[in-house]
Design a protein around this motif. Structure first.
Motif, short mmCIF file in Angstrom:
data_model
loop_
_atom_site.label_atom_id
_atom_site.label_comp_id
_atom_site.label_asym_id
_atom_site.label_seq_id
_atom_site.Cartn_x
_atom_site.Cartn_y
_atom_site.Cartn_z
N GLY A 148 -2.18 13.92 1.98
CA GLY A 148 -2.87 12.96 2.70
C GLY A 148 -3.39 13.59 4.00
O GLY A 148 -3.20 14.51 4.44
N LYS A 149 -4.09 12.30 4.60
CA LYS A 149 -4.72 12.87 5.89
C LYS A 149 -3.84 13.31 7.22
O LYS A 149 -3.90 14.13 7.89
CB LYS A 149 -5.60 11.65 6.57
N GLU A 205 0.71 -1.26 0.07
CA GLU A 205 0.14 -0.08 0.07
C GLU A 205 0.89 1.18 0.09
O GLU A 205 0.19 2.45 0.01
CB GLU A 205 -1.03 0.08 1.18
N ALA A 206 2.27 1.21 0.15
CA ALA A 206 2.92 2.37 0.41
C ALA A 206 3.86 2.52 -1.12
O ALA A 206 4.34 1.48 -1.51
CB ALA A 206 4.09 2.03 1.44
N ALA A 237 -3.58 8.15 3.22
CA ALA A 237 -3.47 8.15 4.84
C ALA A 237 -2.28 8.82 5.01
O ALA A 237 -2.24 9.44 6.13
CB ALA A 237 -3.20 6.53 5.36
N LEU A 238 -1.16 8.83 4.17
CA LEU A 238 0.07 9.58 4.48
C LEU A 238 0.65 9.95 3.24
O LEU A 238 0.65 9.16 2.27
CB LEU A 238 1.00 8.47 5.23
N THR A 239 1.19 11.20 3.13
CA THR A 239 2.13 11.85 2.43
C THR A 239 3.30 12.33 3.07
O THR A 239 3.36 13.22 4.18
CB THR A 239 1.41 12.80 1.60
N VAL A 240 4.42 12.14 2.51
CA VAL A 240 5.71 12.53 2.93
C VAL A 240 6.42 13.16 1.66
O VAL A 240 6.62 12.40 0.83
CB VAL A 240 6.53 11.36 3.71
N TYR A 241 7.00 14.52 1.69
CA TYR A 241 7.76 15.14 0.68
C TYR A 241 9.14 15.56 1.36
O TYR A 241 8.91 16.52 2.20
CB TYR A 241 6.69 16.39 0.33
N SER A 277 -5.90 1.32 -3.65
CA SER A 277 -4.96 0.23 -3.10
C SER A 277 -3.59 0.97 -2.71
O SER A 277 -2.71 0.12 -2.16
CB SER A 277 -4.88 -0.72 -4.35
N VAL A 278 -3.33 2.12 -3.18
CA VAL A 278 -2.28 2.67 -2.61
C VAL A 278 -2.74 4.00 -1.51
O VAL A 278 -3.65 4.78 -1.71
CB VAL A 278 -1.56 3.66 -3.79
N ARG A 279 -1.91 3.74 -0.09
CA ARG A 279 -2.58 4.36 0.86
C ARG A 279 -1.53 5.39 1.14
O ARG A 279 -1.74 6.41 2.18
CB ARG A 279 -3.19 3.64 2.04
N ALA A 280 -0.29 5.30 1.11
CA ALA A 280 0.84 6.11 1.46
C ALA A 280 1.80 6.49 0.37
O ALA A 280 2.00 5.79 -0.64
CB ALA A 280 1.59 5.53 2.48
#
Length: 769
Positions: free
Chosen positions: A502-503, A147-148, A485-489, A456-459
């Motif tokens: 993301g959330k 999922e990531a 659910a998660l984004t990291v930049y 199907s992708v959540r992060a």
């Protein structure tokens, strides 16, 4: 005006010259950067830093100033004196910032501290690095590995890329798309199929020995200006450049070398292209077929007259397979069809082929104009066919040379950033790091977008880049992105993607490559790979923009140490504090390519990691270079229809990829607004329009999905009939997600089916005051 309604390009627009100097000066005056002169002096030189702009080669014998206009702009842009602080974010919600233009976002300056998204205030707020790593751990550990996604832009160094790929695989997936998926993946797939190598065969020195260059779909004036120096030198010694491009680009017409005092004083340009053929979008397959048809014909005529033929029969017999089927296809191809699909006259194609026949050493150069089509892989196969006919692969002064984008996008693939497990020595990684690497294929850029859309992708973790702005169907994808659910930049400056979160979301500021990287009081160096498979060391010297910044290797190591189970064979924090240890790992993983890595990384001109096809070793199933027979006459995925146009997305002279430095497209004579559509004069009249009218472009892909970009000012330009041009990334909403190269899934952004309609708007979408 030409008979077909095309306007001649104004002669005063030349690449290089005082215009280039002025372009750099404007950015310098606006950004007020620190350390600029000393940094530019070291740019692309041994013991200096390697430019973060294009991937063009770095010569062993450098000029006094070894940078181009866009390379200087990139450096100045990152060394800006402006700062994007936590106080800026406290004053602006992300909802508000999403209404800002791309240019205005990046003009806020360098990011200074790690930030996390606060739902209650809709802002990014200050957090510590430990808090960020802990939050990322909490969310990634709550997900299933598939999922990531771990995306990498082409700027990350070899050291950061190697650690990042290892992070993803220890986490449990091969979801490692990179900017190659958006741009040049067709090269990796197409070349691998026909010559066994996923990269070009040329080295920089080959341009000193070629007699002809056949140039397809690439614009050096805007995208790789340092290439203009070897092109100019080649022309001066008699090399002929034959250019195929729908747009007459100044960068391949006239060049004034800013480092040549006589040219600068007299303003006398070098004329670059011997022939400039404005092929239709996607028409390269037919254009190449026409030239090959001519080569076969001349070969037969020479042999019938008792003379030596044109083809290199010894090379063909020893090194190639499949010529008989291809010869038959070329002989039976009709000139009427070739002319219709290419948009070029038979006489011009035959004249171009004659240049090929008479040249001893030929290089084929290409960019995304050749590859970013539904059948782009077949276009590459056709260019290789042409080169194989006279043995123009694997010898001095000859070969195939794709011009890559980001400075290390090729190198990232070399050290493991790939969604294809078969391209990575997984058994070796298992032995070195005591884990069971995932064997299932990961997601490409297109498949990531599909996964975000279907849930199907959540992060999504992003090592640099501006992914959401660069992808197809941008408007639809932004809506889906907010459900992650998660984004990291990881980034140096604010861009549009950071606002589509993301959330839970973290914005992690990193050092620029030009800045000094100190770990434990010891200055660190990194390395990159250029388009010619040469590895270069890079060391920054500028003072970092903020004491809170971390390097990309350090950030990757910090995330990995927080998220993954500890193991003595995986000392992430030690690796993140000493990059020489990472280079030792790279050399152990890839011993043939990275032999004596540490000792050679600062060699002038870099060290060559090698390429079997360069040595005429063909790593294909047959063990030979493959002639291929195209199944289509045009690389377009959607053919012609009444009222349909084929949109080419373009970069301006004042941008690099999604980064907008300003609003001057000097080399095309365009100034002010990016909200324009370029059209052939006769097409404008046929549509009942006039220059200056405001229109919308609407999708004509035939799938029933409404896609539209409105508020575009009609601008008459020298383009083939049925072709329109617009700026990337503003035109991305018009590119269907499913409209991509069949073999590589690279978005087909150089021939997008659209219609033109009048707009209800009274003014352009964006204007520059």
């Amino acid at each position: 005006m030409a008979d077909d309604g095309r306007d001649e390009q104004p002669e005063e627009h030349v690449s290089g010259g005082w215009g280039s100097v002025s372009g750099m000066a404007k950015v310098f005056a606006r950004e007020r950067p620190d350390h600029t002169l000393s940094t530019l002096w070291r740019q692309n030189k041994a013991r200096g830093f390697m430019c973060t702009s294009c991937a063009w080669g770095k010569p062993a014998h450098t000029h006094a100033f070894e940078f181009c206009e866009n390379g200087a702009k990139s450096t100045i842009w990152e060394l800006t004196s402006d700062r994007c602080t936590p106080e800026f974010f406290s004053a602006h919600t992300l909802t508000e910032l999403r209404t800002w233009a791309d240019y205005d976002l990046e003009m806020t300056g360098r990011l200074t501290e790690p930030m996390r998204y606060a739902t209650d205030s809709d802002t990014y707020v200050r957090c510590s690095w430990e808090e960020a790593f802990d939050g990322i751990r909490e969310h990634l550990r709550a997900l299933q590995a598939p999922e990531a996604v771990f995306y990498a832009s082409g700027k990350a160094s070899l050291e950061a890329s190697y650690l990042y790929a290892l992070l993803a695989r220890v986490y449990g997936n091969n979801n490692l798309p990179d900017s190659s998926n958006m741009c040049h993946e067709t090269t990796s797939v197409g070349l691998k199929k026909v010559i066994g190598s996923p990269v070009g065969t040329c080295v920089l020195e080959d341009f000193e020995h070629c007699d002809a260059i056949f140039y397809f779909g690439q614009n050096p004036g805007t995208n790789s200006p340092r290439f203009l120096h070897p092109l100019q030198e080649a022309v001066k010694r008699g090399c002929k450049i034959i250019t195929f491009n729908p747009v007459r680009e100044a960068g391949l017409l006239h060049f004034i070398n800013p480092q040549n005092p006589l040219q600068m004083v007299t303003q006398t340009p070098t004329e670059l292209s011997h022939m400039y053929l404005q092929v239709r979008p996607g028409g390269d397959i037919s254009a190449l077929m026409g030239m090959c048809k001519r080569v076969f014909h001349r070969d037969e005529a020479e042999r019938a007259a008792g003379r030596e033929g044109i083809l290199d029969q010894a090379f063909i017999e020893q090194h190639t397979a499949g010529i008989d089927a291809f010869r038959q296809a070329a002989e039976t191809a009709s000139w009427d069809a070739i002319e219709a699909h290419s948009g070029l006259a038979r006489a011009d194609l035959e004249a171009a082929a004659d240049v090929y026949c008479e040249a001893s050493n030929v290089i084929g150069v290409y960019g995304m104009g050749l590859t970013q089509h539904v059948h782009g892989s077949q276009s590459i196969g056709m260019l290789v066919n042409l080169l194989l006919l006279r043995g123009n692969l694997g010898r001095e002064g000859a070969g195939i040379s794709p011009v890559r984008g980001h400075s290390n996008v090729q190198g990232q693939r070399t050290v493991g950033i790939s969604e294809k497990p078969e391209l990575v020595p997984l058994d070796k990684l298992a032995e070195m790091f005591a884990f069971d690497p995932p064997r299932k294929k990961g997601r490409t850029t297109v498949e990531v977008c599909e996964g975000v859309r279907d849930g199907s992708v959540r992060a999504f973790v992003s090592l640099g880049g501006n992914f959401v702005r660069a992808i197809p169907e941008q408007n639809a994808m932004e809506n889906a992105w907010k459900e992650l659910a998660l984004t990291v930049y990881v980034a140096t400056k604010l861009n549009r993607s950071h606002l589509v979160h993301g959330k839970a979301s973290y914005l992690l500021p990193c050092l620029a490559r030009s800045e000094q990287d100190m770990q434990g009081g010891v200055p660190q160096a990194v390395s990159i790979e250029d388009s010619f498979s040469h590895i270069h060391g890079s060391m920054g010297h500028a003072t970092p923009a903020s004491p809170h910044l971390r390097s990309e290797p350090s950030i990757v190591a910090g995330i990995a140490a927080a998220v993954l189970p500890s193991h003595p064979k995986r000392p992430w924090l030690i690796w993140g504090a000493d990059y020489s240890r990472v280079r030792t790992l790279i050399e152990e993983t890839y011993p043939e390519m990275f032999r004596d890595y540490e000792a050679r990384m600062f060699h002038k001109g870099g060290f060559y990691r090698g390429n079997p096809a360069h040595e005429r070793k063909w790593e294909t199933p047959s063990g030979k270079a493959e002639f291929t027979t195209p199944t289509v006459s045009s690389a377009l995925g959607v053919g012609d229809a009444p009222g349909r146009f084929h949109l080419i997305t373009m970069r301006s002279n004042d941008q690099f990829n999604t980064t907008i430095y300003g609003f001057s497209d000097r080399l095309r004579g365009l100034e002010g607004s990016r909200a324009i559509v370029l059209m052939n004069r006769q097409d404008v009249a046929d549509q009942g329009l006039e220059a200056g009218d405001v229109v919308a472009l609407a999708s004509d892909a035939g799938d029933g999905v409404e896609r539209e970009v409105d508020g575009l000012t009609v601008t008459v330009f020298d383009l083939p009939r049925g072709c329109v041009g617009g700026y990337y990334p503003e035109m991305n909403p018009l590119v269907p997600l499913w409209y991509h190269d069949q073999a590589s899934k690279t978005p087909a952004a150089k021939g997008v089916p659209v219609r033109v309609r009048r707009s209800a708007r009274a003014a352009p979408l964006t204007e520059v005051v």
